[in-house]
Design a protein around this motif. Structure first.
Motif, PDB file in Angstrom:
ATOM      1  N   TRP A   1       0.846  -1.203   0.000  1.00 41.13           N
ATOM      2  CA  TRP A   1       0.000   0.000   0.000  1.00 41.13           C
ATOM      3  C   TRP A   1       0.881   1.252   0.000  1.00 41.13           C
TER       4      TRP A   1
ATOM      5  N   LYS B   1       2.282   2.142  -3.224  1.00 39.15           N
ATOM      6  CA  LYS B   1       1.254   2.322  -4.252  1.00 39.15           C
ATOM      7  C   LYS B   1       1.222   1.162  -5.257  1.00 39.15           C
TER       8      LYS B   1
ATOM      9  N   TYR C   1      -0.916  -1.247  -5.951  1.00 38.51           N
ATOM     10  CA  TYR C   1      -2.301  -1.551  -5.598  1.00 38.51           C
ATOM     11  C   TYR C   1      -2.719  -2.969  -5.942  1.00 38.51           C
TER      12      TYR C   1
ATOM     13  N   ARG D   1      -8.747   1.070   2.213  1.00 40.61           N
ATOM     14  CA  ARG D   1      -7.571   0.883   1.365  1.00 40.61           C
ATOM     15  C   ARG D   1      -7.864  -0.080   0.213  1.00 40.61           C
TER      16      ARG D   1
ATOM     17  N   PHE E   1     -10.042   1.761  -2.366  1.00 34.51           N
ATOM     18  CA  PHE E   1      -9.222   2.704  -3.125  1.00 34.51           C
ATOM     19  C   PHE E   1      -8.358   1.964  -4.142  1.00 34.51           C
ATOM     20  N   SER E   2      -7.754   0.863  -3.726  1.00 36.41           N
ATOM     21  CA  SER E   2      -6.872   0.090  -4.606  1.00 36.41           C
ATOM     22  C   SER E   2      -7.627  -0.444  -5.820  1.00 36.41           C
TER      23      SER E   2
ATOM     24  N   LYS F   1     -10.380   0.744  -7.121  1.00 39.57           N
ATOM     25  CA  LYS F   1     -10.742   1.879  -7.976  1.00 39.57           C
ATOM     26  C   LYS F   1      -9.546   2.363  -8.791  1.00 39.57           C
ATOM     27  N   GLU F   2      -8.376   2.376  -8.191  1.00 41.38           N
ATOM     28  CA  GLU F   2      -7.175   2.802  -8.913  1.00 41.38           C
ATOM     29  C   GLU F   2      -6.851   1.842 -10.057  1.00 41.38           C
ATOM     30  N   ILE F   3      -6.935   0.561  -9.793  1.00 44.44           N
ATOM     31  CA  ILE F   3      -6.678  -0.431 -10.849  1.00 44.44           C
ATOM     32  C   ILE F   3      -7.720  -0.277 -11.964  1.00 44.44           C
ATOM     33  N   HIS F   4      -8.975  -0.075 -11.575  1.00 46.24           N
ATOM     34  CA  HIS F   4     -10.064   0.028 -12.551  1.00 46.24           C
ATOM     35  C   HIS F   4      -9.887   1.220 -13.499  1.00 46.24           C
ATOM     36  N   LYS F   5      -9.188   2.243 -13.084  1.00 46.65           N
ATOM     37  CA  LYS F   5      -8.964   3.418 -13.940  1.00 46.65           C
ATOM     38  C   LYS F   5      -8.202   3.058 -15.212  1.00 46.65           C
ATOM     39  N   THR F   6      -7.351   2.028 -15.117  1.00 42.65           N
ATOM     40  CA  THR F   6      -6.482   1.718 -16.256  1.00 42.65           C
ATOM     41  C   THR F   6      -6.660   0.317 -16.820  1.00 42.65           C
TER      42      THR F   6
END
Length: 192
Positions: A37, A40, A42, A116, A119-120, A122-127
């Protein structure tokens, strides 16, 4: 490979597993997850979180990441898949419908509200669409084990994480029952 070499390799691997099980502390794998974490990383955080908290197997982590609205397009899909669904209420729903014993059991569904973890995902889903993906393509199932092993503490992998976790919770019957249900395995596999 001759029989002697096979036996020597088995003994070597068995002794390494015994060493890890008797040496590695549960707290160390938790700290490893937290370090992922902090760095970063994720996907590695998600892998460690699910392995530690749900004692799942490698293929359980082969997930499609979708929003709740997008999941409607997948819901009637004939193939059995695992999903990490970003829900409208801000939680993550993990649906495991493609796992080792799915032929005898129904899909397993978990609602995860860890900040956490959310958030992780969602961050992966962005790309990317898949938890394990390379150049926008899903990594084949044969390679997932290696990716997961590389994400774990000292490259222990899911089976040693499972054994370390069940050893840590050995005196807690409620937790052991939860582990047996989430893996899913018979209670005997968790207690002994």
């Amino acid at each position: 490979m001759d029989d002697i070499t096979k036996i020597e390799n088995f003994i070597c691997c068995k002794s390494q597993d015994d060493w890890a099980l008797n040496t590695i502390q549960y707290d160390w794998i938790l700290e490893h997850m937290d370090a992922k974490w902090d760095k970063k990383k994720y996907r590695d955080y998600i892998v460690n979180f699910l392995l530690i908290h749900f004692c799942c197997r490698n293929n359980d982590l082969d997930c499609i990441i979708v929003t709740e609205a997008d999941f409607e397009n997948y819901k009637n899909n004939e193939t059995q898949e695992n999903y990490l669904i970003i829900m409208n209420d801000g939680t993550i729903q993990w649906i495991r419908d493609n796992y080792k014993t799915n032929r005898t059991l129904t899909a397993l569904t978990y609602n995860i509200d860890d900040d956490r973890f959310i958030f992780s995902v969602k961050e992966i889903h962005k790309t990317q669409k898949f938890l394990f993906e390379n150049a926008e393509e899903r990594i084949d199932r044969c390679s997932i084990g290696r990716v997961i092993q590389n994400a774990t503490y000292n490259k222990l992998g899911q089976s040693l994480y499972f054994n370390i976790t069940k050893k840590h919770w050995k005196g807690d019957a409620k937790k052991l029952l939860q582990i047996a249900k989430s893996r899913p395995v018979g209670l005997r596999s968790v207690v002994y």
